[in-house]
Motif scaffolding. Structure first.
Motif, PDB file in Angstrom:
ATOM      1  N   UNK A   1       0.827  -1.194   0.000  1.00  0.00           N
ATOM      2  CA  UNK A   1       0.000   0.000   0.000  1.00  0.00           C
ATOM      3  C   UNK A   1       0.874   1.262   0.000  1.00  0.00           C
ATOM      4  N   UNK A   2       0.500   2.239  -0.810  1.00  0.00           N
ATOM      5  CA  UNK A   2       1.168   3.537  -0.810  1.00  0.00           C
ATOM      6  C   UNK A   2       0.111   4.616  -0.900  1.00  0.00           C
ATOM      7  N   UNK A   3       0.229   5.662  -0.103  1.00  0.00           N
ATOM      8  CA  UNK A   3      -0.771   6.719  -0.072  1.00  0.00           C
ATOM      9  C   UNK A   3      -0.098   8.043  -0.390  1.00  0.00           C
TER      10      UNK A   3
ATOM     11  N   UNK B   1     -10.900   6.241  16.999  1.00  0.00           N
ATOM     12  CA  UNK B   1      -9.574   5.650  17.176  1.00  0.00           C
ATOM     13  C   UNK B   1      -8.547   6.595  16.570  1.00  0.00           C
ATOM     14  N   UNK B   2      -7.801   7.282  17.421  1.00  0.00           N
ATOM     15  CA  UNK B   2      -6.809   8.240  16.954  1.00  0.00           C
ATOM     16  C   UNK B   2      -5.537   7.476  16.588  1.00  0.00           C
ATOM     17  N   UNK B   3      -5.376   7.229  15.301  1.00  0.00           N
ATOM     18  CA  UNK B   3      -4.239   6.446  14.839  1.00  0.00           C
ATOM     19  C   UNK B   3      -3.844   6.904  13.447  1.00  0.00           C
ATOM     20  N   UNK B   4      -2.675   6.469  13.008  1.00  0.00           N
ATOM     21  CA  UNK B   4      -2.185   6.857  11.694  1.00  0.00           C
ATOM     22  C   UNK B   4      -3.093   6.364  10.583  1.00  0.00           C
ATOM     23  N   UNK B   5      -3.619   5.141  10.719  1.00  0.00           N
ATOM     24  CA  UNK B   5      -4.380   4.536   9.635  1.00  0.00           C
ATOM     25  C   UNK B   5      -5.811   5.047   9.554  1.00  0.00           C
ATOM     26  N   UNK B   6      -6.348   5.576  10.642  1.00  0.00           N
ATOM     27  CA  UNK B   6      -7.777   5.890  10.711  1.00  0.00           C
ATOM     28  C   UNK B   6      -8.294   6.781   9.585  1.00  0.00           C
ATOM     29  N   UNK B   7      -7.639   7.923   9.272  1.00  0.00           N
ATOM     30  CA  UNK B   7      -8.199   8.770   8.212  1.00  0.00           C
ATOM     31  C   UNK B   7      -8.222   8.113   6.842  1.00  0.00           C
ATOM     32  N   UNK B   8      -7.274   7.223   6.574  1.00  0.00           N
ATOM     33  CA  UNK B   8      -7.224   6.558   5.278  1.00  0.00           C
ATOM     34  C   UNK B   8      -8.328   5.515   5.154  1.00  0.00           C
ATOM     35  N   UNK B   9      -8.597   4.796   6.247  1.00  0.00           N
ATOM     36  CA  UNK B   9      -9.668   3.818   6.219  1.00  0.00           C
ATOM     37  C   UNK B   9     -11.020   4.494   6.056  1.00  0.00           C
ATOM     38  N   UNK B  10     -11.179   5.666   6.660  1.00  0.00           N
ATOM     39  CA  UNK B  10     -12.438   6.398   6.532  1.00  0.00           C
ATOM     40  C   UNK B  10     -12.673   6.831   5.091  1.00  0.00           C
TER      41      UNK B  10
END
Length: 283
Positions: A8-10, A239-248
């Motif tokens: 995965x790359x964002x 859930x305050x985490x690095x991945x959270x905004x991308x999953x949303x």
């Protein structure tokens, strides 16, 4: 639904292009063998997967219960020829749920796998229960779940729970079962009854895609449209985490807890994310 497993790359538009990609450790792709439906001669869609104690794999397939022993394939159609939506291996039985049929595969006296329907144990007034989407092994009972019924199978009898309106998908977290009832919110199964856990608004405006243990007291709740929340004692926070905004943003679809304690999150739009238990992206 076919999604390639990929590194995965964002790209963070307008803020810091490629900065996240530089932080992600490249650990290589897992070895994957793709089996086309022309190999196994059954339907193109598989809805659920389970593995028996013998190591055989079983798939809930459009054409029935699909068995793979590592070399050859075999299909076991339902009596009513319906699509199988769920499978679960427990001891020497393969339980399955389909359209208005529940039961299990097991060896008969001749050593052949045979379908054993349990619908005759269901009271006549509950015979129209539509698709059975989930199956769980819970406290020596087998739980079959559709959107209109919960069937509790034990000692060759079936208890029935109905919703006030409609059920959504059931989830298991350690030894607890949770389900959203559309008019009430998140509920948990205790014995043969459903107890309200939370009526937070997210349960009325989202499909709950998964529930996973974060700690003994905290549960991760993945939603279809608003990312991931943490529930503790019935209270929810983002859930305050690095991945959270991308999953949303990428339409969260599924999540599992891996054996090493990491999480894997499947998305509709951007493949698979692997994180540690704090939500830091590993791959």
């Amino acid at each position: 639904m076919k999604h390639a497993l990929k590194i995965f790359a964002v790209v963070i538009l307008c803020i810091a292009p490629y900065s996240l990609q530089a932080q992600i450790k490249g650990v290589g792709l897992p070895f994957i063998v793709n089996h086309a439906n022309s190999d196994y001669n059954a339907g193109t869609q598989n809805w659920s997967i389970t593995q028996s104690h013998t190591g055989f794999m079983y798939f809930a397939n459009n054409d029935g219960i699909l068995e793979f022993d590592g070399t050859s394939w075999q299909i076991f159609p339902m009596t009513n020829a319906s699509v199988v939506r769920s499978v679960l291996a427990v001891d020497d039985k393969i339980y399955a749920g389909a359209f208005e049929d529940i039961g299990y595969l097991a060896l008969d006296n001749n050593g052949q796998m045979r379908w054993n329907s349990l619908v005759d144990l269901i009271p006549a007034q509950h015979a129209n229960f539509d698709e059975v989407w989930r199956i769980f092994h819970h406290n020596d009972r087998i739980i079959f779940q559709s959107f209109s019924h919960i069937f509790i199978y034990q000692n060759n009898s079936i208890e029935v729970i109905e919703p006030l309106s409609e059920f959504r998908f059931m989830h298991q977290v350690e030894n607890s079962l949770y389900i959203v009832e559309n008019s009430q919110g998140l509920m948990t199964l205790r014995n043969d009854s459903l107890i309200l856990v939370s009526n937070h608004p997210i349960f009325f405006r989202n499909e709950i895609m998964f529930m996973l243990p974060l700690t003994h007291q905290r549960i991760l709740i993945g939603t279809s449209n608003e990312g991931i929340f943490v529930m503790e004692s019935g209270r929810l926070t983002s859930w305050m985490s690095q991945v959270s905004p991308y999953l949303a943003m990428q339409n969260l679809f599924s999540g599992v807890l891996l054996k090493d304690g990491n999480f894997a999150f499947g998305t509709i739009r951007d493949g698979l994310y692997v994180t540690d238990n704090r939500g830091n992206i590993l791959q």
